[in-house]
Design an enzyme around this catalytic site. Structure first.
Site, PDB file in Angstrom:
ATOM      1  N   GLU A 346       0.233  -3.142   5.125  1.00 32.73           N
ATOM      2  CA  GLU A 346       0.626  -3.938   3.952  1.00 32.73           C
ATOM      3  C   GLU A 346      -0.340  -5.075   3.613  1.00 32.73           C
ATOM      4  O   GLU A 346       0.060  -6.223   3.473  1.00 32.73           O
ATOM      5  CB  GLU A 346       2.036  -4.534   4.178  1.00 32.73           C
ATOM      6  CG  GLU A 346       3.070  -3.463   4.379  1.00 32.73           C
ATOM      7  CD  GLU A 346       4.480  -4.017   4.617  1.00 32.73           C
ATOM      8  OE1 GLU A 346       5.396  -3.511   3.970  1.00 32.73           O
ATOM      9  OE2 GLU A 346       4.650  -4.937   5.431  1.00 32.73           O
ATOM     10  N   VAL A 347      -1.605  -4.756   3.502  1.00 31.96           N
ATOM     11  CA  VAL A 347      -2.568  -5.786   3.102  1.00 31.96           C
ATOM     12  C   VAL A 347      -2.471  -5.952   1.583  1.00 31.96           C
ATOM     13  O   VAL A 347      -2.622  -4.992   0.827  1.00 31.96           O
ATOM     14  CB  VAL A 347      -4.006  -5.388   3.491  1.00 31.96           C
ATOM     15  CG1 VAL A 347      -4.970  -6.520   3.163  1.00 31.96           C
ATOM     16  CG2 VAL A 347      -4.071  -5.039   4.973  1.00 31.96           C
TER      17      VAL A 347
END
Ligand SMILES: *[C@@H]1O[C@H](CO)[C@@H](O)[C@H](O)[C@H]1NC(C)=O
Ligand SMILES: *[C@@H]1O[C@H](CO)[C@@H](O)[C@H](O)[C@H]1NC(C)=O
Ligand SMILES: *[C@@H]1O[C@H](CO)[C@@H](O)[C@H](O)[C@H]1NC(C)=O
Ligand SMILES: *[C@@H]1O[C@H](CO)[C@@H](O)[C@H](O)[C@H]1NC(C)=O
Ligand SMILES: *[C@@H]1O[C@H](CO)[C@@H](O)[C@H](O)[C@H]1NC(C)=O
Length: 542
Positions: A346-347
């Site tokens: 989840e960057v």
């Protein structure tokens, strides 16, 4: 008027559910059945009586600390869990005479010891590892030679657990018996984990101990410690104490000291459980920035004004990778397992996209887009720690976003049903772990362990090589709405379903039969101090 009344009456009647309930529990518990189900079991109506006061484990080979402690643990468990005092009803004399009164024909005598035959002597400083041998054999058919045999200490630990589960009350509900039994057992997958998030809520060390105990009752062998995240940084670093001084919820009461961590690792080791830490980057790092300046990306609004918010790690930062190398060096010294979870999930790209320094940096390095920047970050991280760490685990985004990874990097699959990615990962020759179907924070009403039980890591089309690349999986306990007070009942016995899918053979049991065993296993966990919730609706534990 009459018509209206009648309509109303009919309406109310239609609202009443008309169903018939039988008295008694929804699912009847088994007696002396093992969870997770062993690979091979032969068992008869014949039985031995056990008097816990007289019972002893007898080691045939060399001693070591792990074995001595395991005998103490299981000795106490057999004693305390089954103590007559606790039952408070009958005397030992009545126990000794059970067979005379109840079941003469199947009585094989009393069992006063279990011989333990460990082929390769264990060492005091041995750690469980990715290649540990957990197979064992139990032969309790002859009262003179009841035997637990294994090649390694880890097999003995699994076998002791199984043995303790075989002991149960006879039909009179106070005599302890064990049926004449032969078991040959080994795990289907080498990696059977539970992930605990200790950032969203601080999970006290005693809750971690309780969780590790329960893991050993389910033969889970990896504690994946998602120790830090955006919200708090409870890991107390020796080199960088400011990380938890400023980034933990509280610098003293909400941190894990080096001593806490050493104790957790030792507690786990004695139970044959590996501890794999995760220091998730480049996203999920907001709390890191409280203690260490200039490692996170400052975010800007559309007018180019600093918002005061921070995004992922800043790959353009001059000090970032040097700092990470120092931190990971320490982590390597603290955690003995060869695996290290690097996160990578989840960057968020928005903040990178708002930051001119980052864009400049990308231009200079000829990095075309943010996925490529993420790739650059991971590559740099790995390049900086490759000589100090061994096997890396990453969340699936790292693979899906096309980051180049070595073939022994393990990809941890967690999104959607997981199988498309599992297929792609193994198709690319990389080892994989599955968690997608085992998210403990996803709740349904009732005992929803059946959804967990419905999922198998091999439920995708692929070659034998691809199947072999699936190392196992993990149940994941994200801690947004759990803390020390409710974590036990949130995890158990739901993660027991995962444990059985990972240990037992494929389709080892029908759902309805597994439910009966789980009913017993949950009561067993409760007796041993694990706050597992009832799995199957109305019922009782004796
Ligand atoms: C174990 O032995 C008892 C006593 O003979 C018997 O009632 C029970 O059915 C046996 N269990 C199994 C699984 O065979
Ligand atoms: C059970 O407790 C008694 C004393 O209360 C002890 O002598 C015995 O060794 C214990 N049994 C085991 C298996 O540890
Ligand atoms: C179990 O032990 C008994 C008695 O020692 C022995 O006769 C029997 O062959 C063993 N069974 C297996 C399957 O090894
Ligand atoms: C899996 O691989 C296929 C074929 O290369 C690709 O089309 C698909 O997008 C991939 N799916 C995922 C979730 O990575
Ligand atoms: C990595 O795996 C791929 C696919 O199985 C294979 O083609 C490649 O040679 C492997 N690379 C190394 C360095 O072993």
């Amino acid at each position: 008027m009459l018509f209206t009344t009648l309509t109303l009456l009919l309406f109310f009647l239609s609202q009443l559910h008309c169903y018939v309930v039988d008295p008694g529990p929804q699912v009847k518990a088994t007696k002396g059945f093992v969870w997770p189900k062993p690979q091979q079991v032969t068992r008869s109506q014949e039985y031995f009586v056990i008097n816990p006061k007289e019972f002893r484990f007898k080691n045939l080979g060399k001693e070591c600390a792990i074995l001595v402690k395991a005998f103490q643990r299981y000795g106490t468990m057999i004693n305390v869990t089954n103590s007559l005092e606790r039952r408070g009803r009958l005397t030992e004399i009545s126990v000794a005479h059970f067979h005379r009164i109840y079941d003469k024909t199947n009585y094989l005598g009393s069992l006063s010891k279990l011989y333990v035959d460990l082929e390769n002597p264990c060492k005091d400083d041995e750690y469980p590892s990715a290649v540990m041998d957990e197979s064992y054999e139990i032969n309790i058919t002859n009262s003179m030679k009841p035997m637990l045999k294994a090649k390694s200490i880890w097999g003995i630990l699994r076998g002791l657990e199984t043995f303790s589960q075989l002991i149960h009350y006879a039909s009179n509900e106070y005599t302890l018996i064990v049926n004449s039994t032969w078991i040959k057992d080994f795990p289907r997958f080498p990696y059977r984990g539970l992930m605990l998030d200790t950032s969203r809520h601080f999970i006290p060390v005693y809750s971690i101990y309780n969780t590790l105990d329960a893991m050993s009752y389910n033969k889970l062998n990896v504690f994946h410690w998602h120790i830090v995240d955006d919200q708090s940084f409870p890991y107390q670093s020796t080199k960088f104490p400011e990380l938890s001084d400023k980034g933990a919820y509280h610098p003293i009461s909400q941190v894990y000291t080096l001593l806490d961590i050493k104790r957790v690792i030792e507690f786990a080791r004695l139970r044959g459980i590996r501890v794999i830490p995760e220091f998730d980057t480049p996203g999920h790092t907001r709390s890191w920035g409280e203690g260490i300046k200039d490692i996170l990306t400052p975010c800007y609004d559309t007018n180019g004004k600093a918002t005061g918010k921070y995004g992922p790690m800043n790959p353009a930062s001059k000090k970032l990778f040097k700092f990470l190398r120092e931190l990971f060096k320490e982590i390597r010294d603290v955690f003995p397992d060869s695996y290290l979870h690097l996160g990578g999930d989840e960057v968020e790209f928005e903040c990178w996209d708002s930051n001119e320094e980052v864009k400049e940096f990308m231009k200079m390095k000829q990095i075309k887009n943010y996925k490529a920047l993420e790739n650059y970050y991971i590559q740099e991280l790995i390049r900086n720690i490759v000589d100090i760490t061994d096997v890396h685990v990453v969340w699936e985004e790292v693979f899906v976003n096309g980051v180049e990874l070595t073939n022994d990097t393990i990809v941890h699959v967690w999104k959607n049903d997981g199988f498309t990615v599992l297929k792609n990962v193994t198709g690319a020759g990389k080892p994989a772990l599955l968690s997608a179907c085992w998210y403990l924070d996803h709740l349904k009403s009732g005992g929803d362990w059946n959804d967990f039980y419905d999922c198998d890591p091999h439920d995708f089309h692929g070659s034998q090589e691809q199947m072999d690349l699936v190392l196992g999986g993990e149940a994941c306990m994200w801690a947004e709405v759990v803390n020390g007070h409710n974590i036990g009942s949130r995890i158990w016995p739901r993660a027991s379903a995962t444990a059985e899918k990972l240990w037992s053979k494929k389709n080892a049991d029908e759902f309805s039969k597994a439910a009966q065993r789980l009913e017993e296993h949950t009561c067993r966990m409760n007796f041993r101090g694990i706050p597992a919730q009832p799995p199957n609706g109305p019922g009782f534990c004796l």
